[in-house]
Design an enzyme around this catalytic site. Structure first.
Site, PDB file in Angstrom:
ATOM      1  N   ASP A  12       1.321   2.041  -5.867  1.00  0.00           N
ATOM      2  CA  ASP A  12      -0.061   2.166  -6.347  1.00  0.00           C
ATOM      3  C   ASP A  12      -0.266   3.360  -7.269  1.00  0.00           C
ATOM      4  OD1 ASP A  12      -0.623  -0.033  -4.701  1.00  0.00           O
ATOM      5  OD2 ASP A  12      -0.743   1.310  -2.985  1.00  0.00           O
ATOM      6  N   LYS A  15       1.327   1.469 -11.954  1.00  0.00           N
ATOM      7  CA  LYS A  15       2.446   0.933 -12.741  1.00  0.00           C
ATOM      8  C   LYS A  15       2.001  -0.263 -13.574  1.00  0.00           C
ATOM      9  CE  LYS A  15       5.025   0.318  -9.031  1.00  0.00           C
ATOM     10  NZ  LYS A  15       4.241   1.015  -8.000  1.00  0.00           N
ATOM     11  N   LYS A  17      -0.799  -0.982 -15.026  1.00  0.00           N
ATOM     12  CA  LYS A  17      -1.508  -0.624 -16.254  1.00  0.00           C
ATOM     13  C   LYS A  17      -0.530  -0.131 -17.334  1.00  0.00           C
ATOM     14  CE  LYS A  17      -3.525   2.851 -18.624  1.00  0.00           C
ATOM     15  NZ  LYS A  17      -4.946   2.805 -18.880  1.00  0.00           N
ATOM     16  N   GLY A  41       1.331  -5.039  -5.019  1.00  0.00           N
ATOM     17  CA  GLY A  41       0.117  -5.513  -5.675  1.00  0.00           C
ATOM     18  C   GLY A  41      -0.117  -4.724  -6.940  1.00  0.00           C
ATOM     19  N   HIS A  42      -0.231  -5.414  -8.052  1.00  0.00           N
ATOM     20  CA  HIS A  42      -0.529  -4.724  -9.314  1.00  0.00           C
ATOM     21  C   HIS A  42      -1.842  -5.267  -9.849  1.00  0.00           C
ATOM     22  CE1 HIS A  42       3.681  -3.663  -9.239  1.00  0.00           C
ATOM     23  NE2 HIS A  42       3.977  -4.937  -9.167  1.00  0.00           N
ATOM     24  N   THR A 122       2.726  -5.200   4.987  1.00  0.00           N
ATOM     25  CA  THR A 122       1.773  -6.022   4.248  1.00  0.00           C
ATOM     26  C   THR A 122       1.722  -7.461   4.781  1.00  0.00           C
ATOM     27  OG1 THR A 122       3.517  -6.520   2.666  1.00  0.00           O
ATOM     28  CG2 THR A 122       2.067  -4.677   2.126  1.00  0.00           C
ATOM     29  N   ARG A 136      22.860 -13.093   6.409  1.00  0.00           N
ATOM     30  CA  ARG A 136      23.549 -14.183   5.708  1.00  0.00           C
ATOM     31  C   ARG A 136      23.046 -15.564   6.100  1.00  0.00           C
ATOM     32  NH1 ARG A 136      28.018 -10.612   5.815  1.00  0.00           N
ATOM     33  NH2 ARG A 136      26.816  -9.746   7.519  1.00  0.00           N
ATOM     34  N   GLN A 170       6.632  -0.853  -5.551  1.00  0.00           N
ATOM     35  CA  GLN A 170       6.481   0.203  -4.548  1.00  0.00           C
ATOM     36  C   GLN A 170       6.692   1.586  -5.195  1.00  0.00           C
ATOM     37  OE1 GLN A 170       8.248  -2.717  -3.672  1.00  0.00           O
ATOM     38  NE2 GLN A 170       6.452  -3.422  -2.606  1.00  0.00           N
ATOM     39  N   ASP A 278      -8.290  10.601 -15.977  1.00  0.00           N
ATOM     40  CA  ASP A 278      -9.753  10.585 -16.154  1.00  0.00           C
ATOM     41  C   ASP A 278     -10.489  10.690 -14.817  1.00  0.00           C
ATOM     42  OD1 ASP A 278      -8.520   7.967 -15.801  1.00  0.00           O
ATOM     43  OD2 ASP A 278     -10.567   7.193 -15.820  1.00  0.00           O
ATOM     44  N   GLY A 318      -8.017   5.557 -18.261  1.00  0.00           N
ATOM     45  CA  GLY A 318      -8.995   4.531 -17.908  1.00  0.00           C
ATOM     46  C   GLY A 318      -8.285   3.266 -17.480  1.00  0.00           C
TER      47      GLY A 318
HETATM   48  P1  IMP Z   1       6.313  -3.891   3.829  1.00  0.00           P
HETATM   49  O1  IMP Z   1       6.881  -3.573   2.484  1.00  0.00           O
HETATM   50  O2  IMP Z   1       5.293  -5.013   3.781  1.00  0.00           O
HETATM   51  O3  IMP Z   1       7.370  -4.121   4.881  1.00  0.00           O
HETATM   52  O4  IMP Z   1       5.475  -2.598   4.317  1.00  0.00           O
HETATM   53  C1  IMP Z   1       6.102  -1.366   4.584  1.00  0.00           C
HETATM   54  C2  IMP Z   1       5.234  -0.198   4.148  1.00  0.00           C
HETATM   55  O5  IMP Z   1       5.234  -0.126   2.724  1.00  0.00           O
HETATM   56  C3  IMP Z   1       3.763  -0.306   4.555  1.00  0.00           C
HETATM   57  O6  IMP Z   1       3.256   0.979   4.807  1.00  0.00           O
HETATM   58  C4  IMP Z   1       3.113  -0.902   3.321  1.00  0.00           C
HETATM   59  O7  IMP Z   1       1.734  -0.595   3.250  1.00  0.00           O
HETATM   60  C5  IMP Z   1       3.900  -0.218   2.230  1.00  0.00           C
HETATM   61  N1  IMP Z   1       3.953  -0.972   0.970  1.00  0.00           N
HETATM   62  C6  IMP Z   1       4.692  -2.063   0.686  1.00  0.00           C
HETATM   63  N2  IMP Z   1       4.510  -2.449  -0.572  1.00  0.00           N
HETATM   64  C7  IMP Z   1       3.651  -1.599  -1.130  1.00  0.00           C
HETATM   65  C8  IMP Z   1       3.094  -1.460  -2.446  1.00  0.00           C
HETATM   66  O8  IMP Z   1       3.362  -2.213  -3.371  1.00  0.00           O
HETATM   67  N3  IMP Z   1       2.225  -0.417  -2.607  1.00  0.00           N
HETATM   68  C9  IMP Z   1       1.917   0.438  -1.624  1.00  0.00           C
HETATM   69  N4  IMP Z   1       2.419   0.366  -0.394  1.00  0.00           N
HETATM   70  C10 IMP Z   1       3.282  -0.631  -0.139  1.00  0.00           C
HETATM   71 MG    MG Z   2      -0.142  -1.718  -5.528  1.00  0.00          MG
END
Ligand code: IMP
Ligand code: MG
Length: 332
Positions: A12, A15, A17, A41-42, A122, A136, A170, A278, A318
């Site tokens: 978060d 990336k 943007k 999530g982007h 998540t 495997r 991540q 900003d 922004g």
């Molecule tokens: P998992 O990747 O779903 O197994 O979650 C493991 C940890 O990584 C948790 O604390 C999630 O909130 C965090 N996490 C996984 N993907 C993201 C991401 O894209 N952004 C922020 N935190 C993430």
């Molecule tokens: Mg994200």
């Protein structure tokens, strides 16, 4: 030119943007995604529309670029197809034949597992799909009939192409190797692993852009220094909510320098992108020239360069892809 973009904090960083800006500006032949899977999530603001993406790289915004998902990424066909529809990119989106297929069972396991509750995952099935792969007994994309239309050899494509932009997901502090284990995601997410995810070797990479946000946030459990209360974060205008989970993000108003130095080293970052300048320093909304930034903002960016010893080439001012200061030409 082969460029990798990675997150330097807890994900978060913004990336999406930066990626969308680079895709529009540099028009890569291929924009490819590495990283874990649909746990990422982007959010991308493009042409007045917000796109929330979990599988496709944010670089889809350039209609001239081919959009690819590397072998190292776990793929949820449901999410994948929805995003192709939403972004109207059918015909230029491809997945590597070796990608791990996220089954409904993986998602159930992720939602149910005690460990998931402890970590605050998540619930997107990513961890269990990586476990299957290591055991495997995973199914690969080449064996999923409904996905045949999209399956190619991404390795061949990215190695042949001239201009490739690779998006990691991540952030460094969530790496299973270098992050706050066990409160981490299921894979390493540093530049070397992102390169391997799409099938590029270390010497094929020309640039590594590490993205950091001007303050620090974390979603999910685990250690987080200098954390402040939600109320205080709201006052500072720093409070954010997760793209995938909707959970309020935890906030720390400062940069964690020792973590960032390690992140820069292990990623062998050649450039730093700083987002949300900003938000941290009011009065800088939508600025596109470095000299127009406030003194406070410029002092902060100088501090980033001095502490990390790496040029700050891209500065987010922004939410729109166009709200950016691009100093790559003058600095590199
Ligand atoms: P998992 O990747 O779903 O197994 O979650 C493991 C940890 O990584 C948790 O604390 C999630 O909130 C965090 N996490 C996984 N993907 C993201 C991401 O894209 N952004 C922020 N935190 C993430
Ligand atoms: Mg994200």
């Amino acid at each position: 030119m082969k460029t990798i973009l990675v997150g330097g904090q807890y994900g978060d960083e913004g990336k999406g943007k930066i990626s969308s800006y680079i895709a529009i500006k540099d028009a890569p032949d291929i924009v490819a995604r590495g990283g874990v899977g649909p746990n990422a999530g982007h959010k991308v603001l493009y042409d007045g529309n917000w796109y929330s993406l979990r599988m496709l790289p944010s670089g889809f915004v350039n209609p001239k670029s081919k959009v690819m998902i590397g072998a190292g990424v776990s793929v949820d066909p449901e999410v994948f197809k929805k995003e192709i529809e939403m972004t109207k990119t059918d015909g230029r989106v491809f997945v590597d034949k070796r990608c791990t297929y996220i089954t409904p069972k993986h998602k159930e396991e992720d939602a149910a597992a005690e460990l998931s509750k402890k970590i605050g995952t998540t619930k997107t099935g990513c961890g269990p799909s990586v476990t299957s792969r290591a055991r495997r007994d995973a199914v690969l994309m080449q064996d999923v009939p409904e996905m045949q239309k999209y399956v190619i050899d991404v390795v061949e494509a990215v190695n042949k192409a001239k201009n490739v932009f690779i998006e990691g997901s991540q952030g460094f502090m969530l790496s299973v190797l270098y992050g706050t284990y066990p409160f981490v995601t299921s894979k390493d997410v540093t530049a070397s692993s992102i390169a391997a995810d799409v099938g590029l070797g270390p010497t094929s990479i020309d640039q590594v852009i590490m993205v950091i946000k001007a303050y620090t946030t974390r979603v999910g459990n685990g250690p987080f220094p200098e954390e402040i209360e939600v109320e205080e974060a709201v006052k500072l205008n720093f409070q954010e909510y997760g793209t995938v989970t909707g959970r309020p993000r935890r906030t720390s108003p400062e940069l964690h320098w020792e973590d960032l130095k390690l992140a820069a080293m292990i990623n062998s970052a050649t450039q730093i992108a700083v987002t949300k300048v900003d938000i941290r320093f009011p009065g800088n909304d939508g600025k596109t020239k470095y000299d127009d930034l406030t003194t406070e903002a410029r002092m902060f960016l100088d501090q980033v360069e001095a502490k990390l010893g790496i040029p700050v080439t891209l500065i987010g001012t922004g939410p729109d892809a166009k709200d950016i200061i691009d100093r790559r030409e003058e600095m590199l």
